[in-house]
Design an enzyme around this catalytic site. Structure first.
Site, PDB file in Angstrom:
ATOM      1  N   ASP A   5      -2.566  -6.531  -2.111  1.00 43.22           N
ATOM      2  CA  ASP A   5      -1.513  -5.559  -2.392  1.00 43.22           C
ATOM      3  C   ASP A   5      -1.644  -4.343  -1.475  1.00 43.22           C
ATOM      4  O   ASP A   5      -2.747  -3.998  -1.051  1.00 43.22           O
ATOM      5  CB  ASP A   5      -1.630  -5.140  -3.868  1.00 43.22           C
ATOM      6  CG  ASP A   5      -0.379  -4.438  -4.368  1.00 43.22           C
ATOM      7  OD1 ASP A   5       0.660  -4.471  -3.671  1.00 43.22           O
ATOM      8  OD2 ASP A   5      -0.445  -3.846  -5.460  1.00 43.22           O
ATOM      9  N   ASN A  17       0.566  -3.616   1.341  1.00 43.76           N
ATOM     10  CA  ASN A  17       1.108  -3.715   2.709  1.00 43.76           C
ATOM     11  C   ASN A  17       2.218  -2.683   2.938  1.00 43.76           C
ATOM     12  O   ASN A  17       2.285  -2.045   3.993  1.00 43.76           O
ATOM     13  CB  ASN A  17       1.698  -5.108   2.963  1.00 43.76           C
ATOM     14  CG  ASN A  17       0.650  -6.197   2.959  1.00 43.76           C
ATOM     15  OD1 ASN A  17      -0.536  -5.928   2.950  1.00 43.76           O
ATOM     16  ND2 ASN A  17       1.096  -7.451   2.965  1.00 43.76           N
ATOM     17  N   GLY A  18       3.087  -2.549   1.932  1.00 44.98           N
ATOM     18  CA  GLY A  18       4.220  -1.626   2.049  1.00 44.98           C
ATOM     19  C   GLY A  18       3.735  -0.189   2.181  1.00 44.98           C
ATOM     20  O   GLY A  18       4.221   0.574   3.026  1.00 44.98           O
ATOM     21  N   TRP A  76       0.817   0.826   3.198  1.00 46.45           N
ATOM     22  CA  TRP A  76       0.128   0.981   4.481  1.00 46.45           C
ATOM     23  C   TRP A  76       1.151   1.333   5.566  1.00 46.45           C
ATOM     24  O   TRP A  76       0.934   2.240   6.384  1.00 46.45           O
ATOM     25  CB  TRP A  76      -0.592  -0.327   4.824  1.00 46.45           C
ATOM     26  CG  TRP A  76      -1.408  -0.276   6.089  1.00 46.45           C
ATOM     27  CD1 TRP A  76      -2.732   0.020   6.203  1.00 46.45           C
ATOM     28  CD2 TRP A  76      -0.931  -0.531   7.419  1.00 46.45           C
ATOM     29  NE1 TRP A  76      -3.115  -0.025   7.522  1.00 46.45           N
ATOM     30  CE2 TRP A  76      -2.035  -0.362   8.279  1.00 46.45           C
ATOM     31  CE3 TRP A  76       0.310  -0.880   7.969  1.00 46.45           C
ATOM     32  CZ2 TRP A  76      -1.931  -0.546   9.663  1.00 46.45           C
ATOM     33  CZ3 TRP A  76       0.413  -1.043   9.350  1.00 46.45           C
ATOM     34  CH2 TRP A  76      -0.703  -0.878  10.176  1.00 46.45           C
ATOM     35  N   ARG A  95       8.178  -1.836   6.460  1.00 45.45           N
ATOM     36  CA  ARG A  95       7.267  -2.569   5.567  1.00 45.45           C
ATOM     37  C   ARG A  95       6.747  -3.856   6.214  1.00 45.45           C
ATOM     38  O   ARG A  95       5.621  -4.285   5.978  1.00 45.45           O
ATOM     39  CB  ARG A  95       7.993  -2.953   4.271  1.00 45.45           C
ATOM     40  CG  ARG A  95       8.406  -1.776   3.412  1.00 45.45           C
ATOM     41  CD  ARG A  95       9.209  -2.265   2.207  1.00 45.45           C
ATOM     42  NE  ARG A  95       8.462  -3.232   1.427  1.00 45.45           N
ATOM     43  CZ  ARG A  95       7.531  -2.911   0.538  1.00 45.45           C
ATOM     44  NH1 ARG A  95       7.258  -1.650   0.292  1.00 45.45           N
ATOM     45  NH2 ARG A  95       6.902  -3.859  -0.125  1.00 45.45           N
ATOM     46  N   HIS A 155       3.056  -6.077   6.465  1.00 44.66           N
ATOM     47  CA  HIS A 155       2.783  -7.505   6.209  1.00 44.66           C
ATOM     48  C   HIS A 155       2.126  -8.143   7.440  1.00 44.66           C
ATOM     49  O   HIS A 155       1.227  -8.976   7.306  1.00 44.66           O
ATOM     50  CB  HIS A 155       4.077  -8.243   5.853  1.00 44.66           C
ATOM     51  CG  HIS A 155       4.709  -7.766   4.570  1.00 44.66           C
ATOM     52  ND1 HIS A 155       3.988  -7.564   3.418  1.00 44.66           N
ATOM     53  CD2 HIS A 155       5.997  -7.451   4.248  1.00 44.66           C
ATOM     54  CE1 HIS A 155       4.801  -7.150   2.446  1.00 44.66           C
ATOM     55  NE2 HIS A 155       6.023  -7.067   2.938  1.00 44.66           N
ATOM     56  N   ARG A 182      12.853  -9.281  -3.893  1.00 47.48           N
ATOM     57  CA  ARG A 182      12.815  -8.276  -2.815  1.00 47.48           C
ATOM     58  C   ARG A 182      14.055  -8.410  -1.916  1.00 47.48           C
ATOM     59  O   ARG A 182      14.723  -9.451  -1.933  1.00 47.48           O
ATOM     60  CB  ARG A 182      11.548  -8.468  -1.980  1.00 47.48           C
ATOM     61  CG  ARG A 182      10.327  -8.112  -2.802  1.00 47.48           C
ATOM     62  CD  ARG A 182       9.103  -7.898  -1.957  1.00 47.48           C
ATOM     63  NE  ARG A 182       8.035  -7.448  -2.810  1.00 47.48           N
ATOM     64  CZ  ARG A 182       6.934  -6.843  -2.414  1.00 47.48           C
ATOM     65  NH1 ARG A 182       6.736  -6.628  -1.129  1.00 47.48           N
ATOM     66  NH2 ARG A 182       6.010  -6.457  -3.264  1.00 47.48           N
ATOM     67  N   LEU A 197     -14.385 -24.931   3.393  1.00 47.88           N
ATOM     68  CA  LEU A 197     -13.588 -23.990   2.583  1.00 47.88           C
ATOM     69  C   LEU A 197     -12.215 -24.558   2.233  1.00 47.88           C
ATOM     70  O   LEU A 197     -11.543 -25.146   3.084  1.00 47.88           O
ATOM     71  CB  LEU A 197     -13.417 -22.683   3.376  1.00 47.88           C
ATOM     72  CG  LEU A 197     -12.481 -21.635   2.769  1.00 47.88           C
ATOM     73  CD1 LEU A 197     -13.078 -21.036   1.500  1.00 47.88           C
ATOM     74  CD2 LEU A 197     -12.185 -20.527   3.787  1.00 47.88           C
ATOM     75  N   SER A 255      -0.699  -8.950 -12.731  1.00 52.71           N
ATOM     76  CA  SER A 255       0.582  -9.301 -12.118  1.00 52.71           C
ATOM     77  C   SER A 255       0.878 -10.801 -12.088  1.00 52.71           C
ATOM     78  O   SER A 255       1.241 -11.344 -11.037  1.00 52.71           O
ATOM     79  CB  SER A 255       0.666  -8.718 -10.699  1.00 52.71           C
ATOM     80  OG  SER A 255       0.599  -7.317 -10.744  1.00 52.71           O
ATOM     81  N   GLU A 311     -14.893 -12.221 -12.879  1.00 53.09           N
ATOM     82  CA  GLU A 311     -15.254 -10.818 -12.675  1.00 53.09           C
ATOM     83  C   GLU A 311     -14.111 -10.186 -11.882  1.00 53.09           C
ATOM     84  O   GLU A 311     -13.602 -10.787 -10.925  1.00 53.09           O
ATOM     85  CB  GLU A 311     -16.551 -10.717 -11.860  1.00 53.09           C
ATOM     86  CG  GLU A 311     -17.761 -11.258 -12.580  1.00 53.09           C
ATOM     87  CD  GLU A 311     -18.109 -10.454 -13.822  1.00 53.09           C
ATOM     88  OE1 GLU A 311     -18.000  -9.216 -13.791  1.00 53.09           O
ATOM     89  OE2 GLU A 311     -18.469 -11.077 -14.834  1.00 53.09           O
TER      90      GLU A 311
HETATM   91  C1  FPP Z   1       1.884  -7.039  -1.351  1.00 47.90           C
HETATM   92  O1  FPP Z   1       2.109  -5.820  -0.678  1.00 47.90           O
HETATM   93  C2  FPP Z   1       1.857  -8.148  -0.425  1.00 47.90           C
HETATM   94  C3  FPP Z   1       2.771  -9.160  -0.424  1.00 47.90           C
HETATM   95  C4  FPP Z   1       3.890  -9.244  -1.355  1.00 47.90           C
HETATM   96  C5  FPP Z   1       2.709 -10.251   0.559  1.00 47.90           C
HETATM   97  C6  FPP Z   1       1.352 -10.621   1.050  1.00 47.90           C
HETATM   98  C7  FPP Z   1       1.510 -11.176   2.418  1.00 47.90           C
HETATM   99  C8  FPP Z   1       0.626 -11.024   3.439  1.00 47.90           C
HETATM  100  C9  FPP Z   1      -0.695 -10.374   3.269  1.00 47.90           C
HETATM  101  C10 FPP Z   1       0.916 -11.480   4.811  1.00 47.90           C
HETATM  102  C11 FPP Z   1       1.232 -12.913   4.983  1.00 47.90           C
HETATM  103  C12 FPP Z   1       0.351 -13.844   4.263  1.00 47.90           C
HETATM  104  C13 FPP Z   1      -0.369 -14.828   4.850  1.00 47.90           C
HETATM  105  C14 FPP Z   1      -1.160 -15.767   4.002  1.00 47.90           C
HETATM  106  C15 FPP Z   1      -0.413 -15.019   6.283  1.00 47.90           C
HETATM  107  P1  FPP Z   1       3.377  -4.974  -1.074  1.00 47.90           P
HETATM  108  O2  FPP Z   1       4.459  -5.286  -0.116  1.00 47.90           O
HETATM  109  O3  FPP Z   1       3.722  -5.198  -2.517  1.00 47.90           O
HETATM  110  O4  FPP Z   1       2.826  -3.525  -0.871  1.00 47.90           O
HETATM  111  P2  FPP Z   1       3.236  -2.219  -1.667  1.00 47.90           P
HETATM  112  O5  FPP Z   1       2.857  -2.443  -3.107  1.00 47.90           O
HETATM  113  O6  FPP Z   1       2.406  -1.153  -1.022  1.00 47.90           O
HETATM  114  O7  FPP Z   1       4.704  -2.003  -1.474  1.00 47.90           O
END
Ligand code: FPP
Length: 251
Positions: free
Chosen positions: A25, A27-28, A30, A38, A42, A76, A136, A201, A212
């Site tokens: 969680d 990415n947005g 960041w 956004r 990702h 989204r 893995l 979630s 854990e």
């Molecule tokens: C949550 O951040 C992240 C996601 C909904 C998508 C996760 C995807 C990746 C990490 C990249 C692609 C994946 C792979 C396996 C290559 P958010 O967008 O909800 O962030 P925020 O809560 O800060 O808005």
């Protein structure tokens, strides 16, 4: 135990989680902090995935499950969904060789039928190209929701019961687990969530029963192998009791 393991400062005798599950969680946020789109978050998040997959392989962790796209994520904006699907496809195309060379097997849990055809095709290609690997297991949760998984499980079991091929009295925890998307995969021992939110979630609702939990404020694109190893060290200090009393007070 491998020198990599001891080199990282982990305790060989304390063991490692067999299965690590991660809610990636932040990415947005960041991207927002950097005044970027956004999607940039990702993209950087996909790079972080590469580092954690490599570390899991080096430490001989058996399963890594990544929450890459939830059933709720379909709500989204269309542009962001499209960008995430494109990124996923790019990741699989680019990593196929790497996964094959490193004995990593790809699996997907969730509702693959809801994914775009081109994404499904590359998943199938990489899945079959890595099916014989026994290192893995990289398990991507895609269009995944824990409640949907439970509904699917109940439906399958009810259908068998109605057909008379499964007696209601024979339904136990093993039967339930065998009808989840994760059949044949051990439950996660450790679940990490980045970006500080204290929530599950809708992730692996049945399977996380005894995991854990570790929540870090780090946003996913900044999540590094070093921090991952620090969390594994913390895991090694935890006493897992599975509802029982500690050994010293058993008598
Ligand atoms: C949550 O951040 C992240 C996601 C909904 C998508 C996760 C995807 C990746 C990490 C990249 C692609 C994946 C792979 C396996 C290559 P958010 O967008 O909800 O962030 P925020 O809560 O800060 O808005």
């Amino acid at each position: 135990m491998s020198s990599k393991f001891t080199h990282a400062g982990l305790l060989p005798e304390a063991g490692l989680p067999r299965h690590v599950a991660i809610i990636m969680d932040g990415n947005g946020r960041w991207a927002k902090k950097r005044l970027l789109n956004r999607v940039k978050g990702h993209e950087k998040g996909a790079d972080a995935v590469r580092g954690i997959v490599r570390t899991c392989r080096e430490l001989q962790i058996q399963v890594l499950t990544l929450y890459a796209f939830s059933t709720e994520n379909w709500l989204r904006p269309a542009g962001e969904i499209k960008a995430l699907m494109t990124l996923l496809k790019k990741f699989l195309v680019e990593e196929e060789k790497e996964l094959k060379a490193n004995n990593i097997r790809l699996e997907v849990i969730g509702q693959p039928h809801r994914l775009p055809d081109d994404v499904r095709a590359i998943i199938e290609q990489v899945r079959s190209a890595t099916a014989a690997n026994d290192g893995l297991l990289l398990n991507l949760a895609l269009s995944y929701g824990g409640r949907t998984e439970i509904v699917d499980m109940v439906r399958t079991i009810a259908t068998k019961a109605a057909a008379g091929t499964l007696q209601p009295g024979a339904i136990d925890e093993t039967v339930v687990a065998d009808h989840l998307y994760t059949r044949n995969i051990p439950d996660p021992d450790l679940m990490i969530r980045t970006s500080g939110e204290m929530r599950i979630s809708n992730f692996l609702l049945w399977q996380l029963a005894y995991a854990e939990l570790y929540v870090t404020p780090t946003l996913w694109p900044d999540f590094s192998p070093d921090e991952f190893i620090a969390i594994l060290k913390d895991f090694q200090k935890r006493e897992r009791r599975f509802g029982k009393v500690p050994p010293q007070s058993e008598s």
